[in-house]
Design a protein around this motif. Structure first.
Motif, PDB file in Angstrom:
ATOM      1  N   LEU A  77       2.999  -2.538   4.721  1.00  0.00           N
ATOM      2  CA  LEU A  77       3.423  -1.126   4.563  1.00  0.00           C
ATOM      3  C   LEU A  77       1.952  -1.172   6.579  1.00  0.00           C
ATOM      4  O   LEU A  77       2.071  -0.126   7.168  1.00  0.00           O
ATOM      5  N   SER A  78       0.769  -0.910   5.529  1.00  0.00           N
ATOM      6  CA  SER A  78      -0.299  -0.614   6.263  1.00  0.00           C
ATOM      7  C   SER A  78      -0.307  -0.882   7.622  1.00  0.00           C
ATOM      8  O   SER A  78      -0.564  -0.432   9.320  1.00  0.00           O
ATOM      9  N   GLN A  79       0.123  -2.030   7.749  1.00  0.00           N
ATOM     10  CA  GLN A  79       0.003  -3.224   9.321  1.00  0.00           C
ATOM     11  C   GLN A  79       0.519  -2.662   9.665  1.00  0.00           C
ATOM     12  O   GLN A  79       1.105  -2.887  11.342  1.00  0.00           O
ATOM     13  N   MET A  80       2.348  -2.034   9.576  1.00  0.00           N
ATOM     14  CA  MET A  80       3.002  -2.028  10.486  1.00  0.00           C
ATOM     15  C   MET A  80       3.058  -0.664  11.798  1.00  0.00           C
ATOM     16  O   MET A  80       2.157   0.065  11.390  1.00  0.00           O
ATOM     17  N   GLU A  81       3.058  -1.660  12.891  1.00  0.00           N
ATOM     18  CA  GLU A  81       2.972  -0.757  13.803  1.00  0.00           C
ATOM     19  C   GLU A  81       3.154   0.512  13.499  1.00  0.00           C
ATOM     20  O   GLU A  81       1.943   1.248  14.476  1.00  0.00           O
ATOM     21  N   ASP A  82       4.565   0.834  13.697  1.00  0.00           N
ATOM     22  CA  ASP A  82       4.117   2.327  13.639  1.00  0.00           C
ATOM     23  C   ASP A  82       4.359   3.085  12.620  1.00  0.00           C
ATOM     24  O   ASP A  82       5.359   3.869  12.053  1.00  0.00           O
ATOM     25  N   GLY A  83       3.699   2.319  11.489  1.00  0.00           N
ATOM     26  CA  GLY A  83       4.552   3.217  10.584  1.00  0.00           C
ATOM     27  C   GLY A  83       3.266   3.871  10.112  1.00  0.00           C
ATOM     28  O   GLY A  83       3.905   5.053   9.609  1.00  0.00           O
ATOM     29  N   GLY A  84       2.730   4.397  10.219  1.00  0.00           N
ATOM     30  CA  GLY A  84       1.452   5.747  10.974  1.00  0.00           C
ATOM     31  C   GLY A  84       0.828   5.587   8.929  1.00  0.00           C
ATOM     32  O   GLY A  84       0.411   6.733   8.927  1.00  0.00           O
ATOM     33  N   THR A  85       1.216   5.426   8.098  1.00  0.00           N
ATOM     34  CA  THR A  85       0.592   5.387   7.083  1.00  0.00           C
ATOM     35  C   THR A  85      -0.325   3.811   6.312  1.00  0.00           C
ATOM     36  O   THR A  85      -0.325   3.108   6.534  1.00  0.00           O
ATOM     37  N   GLU A  86      -1.608   3.974   6.089  1.00  0.00           N
ATOM     38  CA  GLU A  86      -2.477   3.170   5.231  1.00  0.00           C
ATOM     39  C   GLU A  86      -2.197   3.513   3.813  1.00  0.00           C
ATOM     40  O   GLU A  86      -2.729   4.294   3.343  1.00  0.00           O
ATOM     41  N   TYR A  87      -2.456   2.230   3.748  1.00  0.00           N
ATOM     42  CA  TYR A  87      -2.855   2.561   1.769  1.00  0.00           C
ATOM     43  C   TYR A  87      -3.863   1.481   1.042  1.00  0.00           C
ATOM     44  O   TYR A  87      -4.351   0.486   1.736  1.00  0.00           O
ATOM     45  N   VAL A  88      -3.960   2.146   0.065  1.00  0.00           N
ATOM     46  CA  VAL A  88      -5.270   2.084  -0.706  1.00  0.00           C
ATOM     47  C   VAL A  88      -4.755   2.138  -1.982  1.00  0.00           C
ATOM     48  O   VAL A  88      -4.147   2.514  -2.125  1.00  0.00           O
ATOM     49  N   ILE A  89      -5.039   0.668  -2.653  1.00  0.00           N
ATOM     50  CA  ILE A  89      -4.336   0.857  -4.316  1.00  0.00           C
ATOM     51  C   ILE A  89      -5.229   0.543  -5.270  1.00  0.00           C
ATOM     52  O   ILE A  89      -6.515   0.177  -5.083  1.00  0.00           O
ATOM     53  N   ALA A  90      -4.367   1.391  -6.099  1.00  0.00           N
ATOM     54  CA  ALA A  90      -5.784   1.046  -8.137  1.00  0.00           C
ATOM     55  C   ALA A  90      -4.234   1.917  -8.555  1.00  0.00           C
ATOM     56  O   ALA A  90      -3.446   1.691  -8.881  1.00  0.00           O
ATOM     57  N   THR A  91      -5.535   0.477 -10.102  1.00  0.00           N
ATOM     58  CA  THR A  91      -4.244   0.565 -10.778  1.00  0.00           C
ATOM     59  C   THR A  91      -5.537   0.282 -12.227  1.00  0.00           C
ATOM     60  O   THR A  91      -6.154  -0.099 -12.265  1.00  0.00           O
ATOM     61  N   THR A  92      -4.496  -0.004 -13.443  1.00  0.00           N
ATOM     62  CA  THR A  92      -5.025   0.222 -14.570  1.00  0.00           C
ATOM     63  C   THR A  92      -5.692  -1.303 -14.684  1.00  0.00           C
ATOM     64  O   THR A  92      -6.391  -1.890 -16.162  1.00  0.00           O
ATOM     65  N   LYS A  93      -4.117  -1.993 -14.175  1.00  0.00           N
ATOM     66  CA  LYS A  93      -4.749  -3.572 -14.827  1.00  0.00           C
ATOM     67  C   LYS A  93      -3.707  -4.464 -13.177  1.00  0.00           C
ATOM     68  O   LYS A  93      -3.152  -4.318 -13.460  1.00  0.00           O
ATOM     69  N   LEU A  94      -4.542  -4.991 -12.970  1.00  0.00           N
ATOM     70  CA  LEU A  94      -3.187  -6.162 -12.291  1.00  0.00           C
ATOM     71  C   LEU A  94      -2.429  -7.206 -13.259  1.00  0.00           C
ATOM     72  O   LEU A  94      -2.762  -7.725 -14.007  1.00  0.00           O
ATOM     73  N   ILE A  95      -1.245  -7.433 -13.072  1.00  0.00           N
ATOM     74  CA  ILE A  95      -0.729  -8.188 -13.790  1.00  0.00           C
ATOM     75  C   ILE A  95       0.424  -8.627 -13.292  1.00  0.00           C
ATOM     76  O   ILE A  95       0.612  -9.074 -11.294  1.00  0.00           O
TER      77      ILE A  95
END
Lengths: 567, 485
Positions: A531-549
């Motif tokens: 989604l971050s890379q979609m050209e017309d997306g308009g939103t970039e995402y940074v991800i945080a979590t308690t644990k990678l599962i």
């Protein structure tokens, strides 16, 4: 010297190398284990530990066996990560060793960077604690971590959330901010929005088999703190004259992150699209090496040579990933993988979720690993808003008879977490949710995806759909569905001083931090990156979590620790 | 220690991972093969003897410089020479694993690099901490006394806040019930489990049980923490009292049942399970617990008998196939398999007979047949296998029937290396024509293939199949005679 709780070495390795510790005069390092501490000519011994009672017992043992007569006497210190625990100190006191520690401190390690856009707390039991034991300590840590993040990157003006835990974290953040007005800072905000999501809002996604390259590596071999251990056979050096006489026996250990150009390109692709990238790369590299024949002048040769290190790095990276892809292909082309996937996809698209499934029965009869069975049964339960009592009882009976009655405890945990339950309302909400959120896409393009559903070859992860719809057109359009999902949804605003309010340039992307409370899978991360890379997306995402599962590690964290059968 | 680690890794390697074979003829893999070839051919061009890995890796496979690596290094060299230490130092500093490059434009990694280097950095704890106490690596040793806070005028709120910051506070001065409850409520409002638990420990020590339970009943969050705490510290009796007080009967039952896992002695375990049957489980679970008890009881009887039989050496089956492990504490289906293996022909009256187990535990037909089939096939007792699927109807005709589908029967038989004559009898019974053909072709049951094509009147396939059978064999003759008709 430092004595390490072994679990911590992985996450710590990501932020501090031994050389750095050495610079700070750490002489020696040991892993924590019972018995006498190794000999070392050092004055201070520091224990780096998680606040767990079983670790306290080991430390007690270490301290009690310390030779009192030796000189110089060693001093003990204890550092709790991420938080000092009064319970642990109480425990040490009861064992009569608390007084041996000169310093008892904490190292507030909340969020650890795993990649340029990924943070994790690596708290393995967060989901279990939140949803089984109603212990919100990990949420408190999450809120603390978010406050630190805001201290660094500015106050996040908008907070959205869905789920009980999300609500708690938001409340704690607001409370912390109110209680400590000093935390008001003058940093221009990097993040526009924070989205807090409870894992139990989307129990479905982690249960399905991830089909991205990175997701499959994790499903099959398990990625630990960005490292993966692989069977060595495929990595044997094939040099002439050696004829593979000494096959390496140690597992091959590789670090996986976006610093590696090739991996950054393929990690989030559907596995079916990886082969063609690898072969294209191979051609490019071959061509690059061919260049040397055309290098005539000294200048040209010099240029070629200067590129060599880069080319060699690219080549070895390609070799590694080709080998990994081969290993994975062996598994993904197996009959059982295919059958398993077929059943998963049937469930997710809503086919036959209300009766006993033949494949699951067969797997039980053949005594496939219990976790695999539990993943499938839970998936069916979630896709049917709970199983019919008769179906549930049938599965339960078969599982207990085949794997042992003591697993009744595990089944009970799964039931408490909402993963495996009888259909109580008599209504199945899943089809409505599936249709409204477009969770199942029939025409999925794995090579050149146009929708996040490519990460599961058809299923679009619910959690990521929620993030996507929040960005556009907003959650108001899906109120009805949000009400069907557990927990409240909410929006909060944090006032910014006028000077810090962002004036957005036209076409500039918004930045959203998505925090998964209770864990996130690599496939979900891939979908957000897409989604971050979609050209017309308009939103970039940074991800945080308690644990990678992944489904397996997740279910495992919910299983009752069973003592080995006494033989 | 490093030795132990190596053993462990070896174990991993040998058990978890099997060697994979790479099918050369698979077209789908050609792309991978191609890139592999390209990679390999390149080795000739750049022939360097050094390994060209991106990162330096020590012998153990750990990247040099990582913490876990240096621990091993230290451990192996700690007792010996200075030399080892020097080399580890050298290696340790020679590489510094690169930080991941940023995909997004925002780097999060500087979050954790030394805080003093960034003047703008102001962490929460720095900003808030009133004493300027450092969270890690204190430079100076301070007298222990400084850690204790004897000041007695902290309000409950301040006390909780100080504890959240990791300081030790004395709680003793909260004497009245009222004060204690305010303290607890403050702790709960702070959401920090560590503090909540600390307060609970204090309350547990200073309040009467009934009062504590009563107050916790209306404080669910604190209650959960206490339950978690009791589980963690193993205060089973206190926990059960609490759950009973709260009327959470099912939890009491499960929690008590869990205890059986800690009982090693089978007789004692059996006794314990017997008591568990009476616990207030849900109806469904009660029947499972009952079964668990009955099963263990059964296993103890069988084990005693069979051990005796085995050591006496009189019984042929035990001589021929010595038992690999005891049957105690095994799951039901495993026990059924065992009994089908060693006690198949016993009369229903004996405890160890399969039919008795089937009846006692209401094992479904399907499960029973699967297990019995696997056991008898393993012993290559083909007559028993045959009998398993033969039913007589009221006219006395025999008929073959399988509750699991004959394709499954074929699979299981094949896995146990059944001869073709046996296999084809069951392949023939597979109803679905396509499955039948597939299985028959796969396991070379020529007769079945030929007959099926004959019934389908498929001359082309039948002609094509001729090249799969041996020249001059009875099968070829059969094909020819069919084709000629």
């Amino acid at each position: 010297a430092i004595v390490w709780d072994e679990y911590l070495t992985g996450p710590f390795g990501l932020i501090a190398q031994y050389s750095l510790l050495k610079e700070h005069e750490v002489e020696k390092m040991f892993t924590l284990k019972p018995g006498r501490l190794p000999q070392a000519d050092v004055k201070n011994i520091i224990f780096f530990v998680r606040p767990k009672l079983e670790l306290m017992d080991i430390i007690t043992d270490n301290v009690l066996r310390e030779d009192r007569g030796r000189s110089p006497q060693r001093d003990f210190h204890i550092l709790f990560v991420p938080r000092r625990s009064l319970l642990c100190e109480q425990w040490l006191k009861e064992q009569g060793v608390l007084g041996s520690f000169i310093h008892r401190e904490q190292y507030s390690l909340d969020l650890i960077p795993f990649d340029g856009d990924l943070l994790s707390m690596e708290s393995e039991s967060a989901f279990k604690e939140c949803y089984l034991e109603s212990d919100q300590t990990s949420l408190y840590h999450a809120a603390k971590g978010l406050m630190t993040l805001q201290a660094l990157y500015g106050t996040i003006p908008q907070i959205f959330g869905k789920g009980e835990c999300a609500r708690h974290v938001a409340n704690m953040m607001i409370r912390m901010k109110r209680e400590f007005p000093g935390s008001q800072n003058s940093i221009f905000p990097v993040f526009d929005t924070l989205l807090l999501l409870d894992r139990n809002v989307d129990l479905l996604t982690p249960l399905a088999t991830q089909l991205t390259y990175e997701g499959l590596i994790d499903e099959i071999y398990g990625i630990q703190n960005t490292y993966v251990k692989l069977p060595p056979e495929k990595f044997a050096p094939k040099k002439q004259g050696e004829g593979g006489k000494d096959l390496p026996t140690e597992p091959k250990k590789l670090q996986l992150n976006s610093a590696e150009e090739l991996y950054a390109e393929i990690r989030d692709k559907n596995f079916n699209a990886v082969g063609s990238v690898l072969s294209k790369k191979a051609k490019i590299i071959s061509a690059a090496f061919e260049e040397r024949h055309h290098a005539k002048t000294v200048g040209e040769i010099k240029q070629f040579v200067s590129q060599l290190p880069h080319m060699q790095a690219a080549r070895s990276s390609l070799a590694n990933h080709t080998s990994i892809a081969e290993l994975i292909k062996d598994i993904t082309t197996s009959e059982d993988f295919f059958d398993n996937l077929t059943v998963e996809q049937e469930f997710m698209s809503g086919i036959d979720t209300d009766k006993v499934n033949n494949y699951i029965e067969d797997c039980i009869a053949q005594k496939h690993p219990l976790i695999k069975i539990l993943r499938l049964v839970c998936l069916q339960s979630v896709c049917n808003s709970g199983l019919k009592q008769k179906v549930l009882d049938h599965y339960k009976r078969e599982i207990l008879q085949t794997y042992g009655y003591e697993h009744i405890l595990t089944l009970n945990n799964l039931e408490k977490a909402g993963l495996l339950k009888p259909q109580t309302s008599g209504r199945n909400n899943y089809p409505t949710i599936r249709k409204t959120l477009r969770l199942w896409m029939d025409d999925v393009n794995e090579q050149n995806p146009n929708d996040i559903s490519y990460v599961y070859s058809g299923y679009a992860p619910l959690s990521v759909r929620l993030a996507q719809l929040l960005a556009r057109p907003g959650w108001r359009s899906i109120e009805e569905v949000l009400k069907m999902l557990p927990g409240p949804h909410f929006e909060e605003r944090q006032q910014l001083p006028t000077g810090l309010q962002k004036k957005r340039q036209h076409g500039e992307n918004r930045v959203t931090l998505v925090f998964f409370l209770g864990g996130v899978t690599y496939a979900e991360i891939a979908a957000l990156r897409f989604l971050s890379q979609m050209e017309d997306g308009g939103t970039e995402y940074v991800i945080a979590t308690t644990k990678l599962i992944n489904g397996t590690s997740w279910i495992k964290s919910l299983m009752e620790r069973l003592e080995p059968a006494p033989f | 220690m490093s030795r132990a680690r190596a053993d462990e890794e070896e174990y991993w390697h040998s058990s978890k991972f099997r060697a994979f074979t790479f099918d050369d003829e698979d077209d789908e893999l050609s792309q991978l093969k191609e890139s592999k070839r390209a990679v390999n051919s390149l080795r000739d061009i750049v022939d360097d003897d050094d390994d060209d890995d991106l990162e330096r890796v020590s012998w153990s496979g750990e990247p040099v410089g990582s913490i876990s690596w240096s621990i091993k290094e230290t451990a192996s060299s700690s007792s010996s020479s200075l030399e080892g230490r020097d080399s580890s130092l050298q290696k340790g500093s020679s590489s510094y694993a690169a930080f991941p490059k940023q995909v997004s434009s925002y780097s999060l990694s500087n979050l954790f690099k030394g805080r003093n280097k960034l003047p703008s950095f102001q962490s929460l704890s720095d900003a808030l901490s009133d004493t300027g106490i450092k969270n890690y690596a204190p430079e100076l040793r301070r007298p222990k006394a400084e850690y204790k806070d004897y000041s007695s005028d902290w309000s409950p709120k301040d006390t909780v806040r100080r504890m959240q910051r990791g300081k030790v506070c004395s709680l003793e001065r909260f004497r009245s019930l009222q004060d204690k409850l305010v303290l607890l409520d403050e702790a709960v409002a702070g959401h920090d489990g560590n503090v909540i638990t600390a307060v609970l420990i204090f309350l547990k020590r200073t309040l009467r049980r009934e009062i504590l339970f009563r107050e916790l009943e209306v404080r669910q969050v604190a209650l959960c923490h206490l339950i978690h705490f009791l589980k963690e510290t193993g205060e089973q009796k206190f926990l059960l009292d609490l759950l009973r007080f709260l009327d959470r009967t099912e939890e009491v039952a499960l929690s008590q049942y869990r205890e059986h896992l800690n009982i090693q002695d089978v007789e004692k375990r059996r006794e314990f399970l017997k008591v568990c049957i009476g616990l207030p489980f849900s109806a469904e679970d009660t029947s499972h617990i009952q079964d668990h008890y009955t099963l263990l009881e059964r296993q103890i009887i069988i084990e005693t008998n069979d051990r005796h039989l085995e050591t006496a050496g009189q019984s042929e089956i035990f001589r021929k196939y010595p038992r690999k492990a005891s049957i105690l504490n095994m799951p039901l289906v495993t026990t059924l398999f065992y009994s089908c293996f060693y006690h198949y022909t016993e009369a229903e009256g004996t405890f160890s007979s399969p039919t008795n187990l089937k009846k006692t535990f209401k094992i479904p037909d399907k499960q029973y047949v699967l297990t019995a089939l696997a056991a008898r096939a393993k012993l290559r007792a083909w007559d028993d296998v045959d009998a398993l699927f033969t039913t007589k109807n009221w006219l006395g005709y025999t008929k073959k029937k399988a509750p699991i589908g004959f394709h499954r029967v074929v699979e299981i038989l094949q896995r146990n290396n059944a001869p073709v004559q046996v296999l084809q009898e069951y392949v023939r019974l597979v109803e679905d024509v396509e499955t039948r053909l597939n299985l028959a072709t796969k396991y070379k049951c020529h007769d079945v293939v030929i007959e099926t094509y004959r019934d389908l009147k498929d001359r082309i396939q039948l002609t094509a199949y001729k090249c799969k059978v041996e020249r001059g064999s009875a099968e070829e003759e059969k094909i020819n005679s069919i084709l000629n008709n």
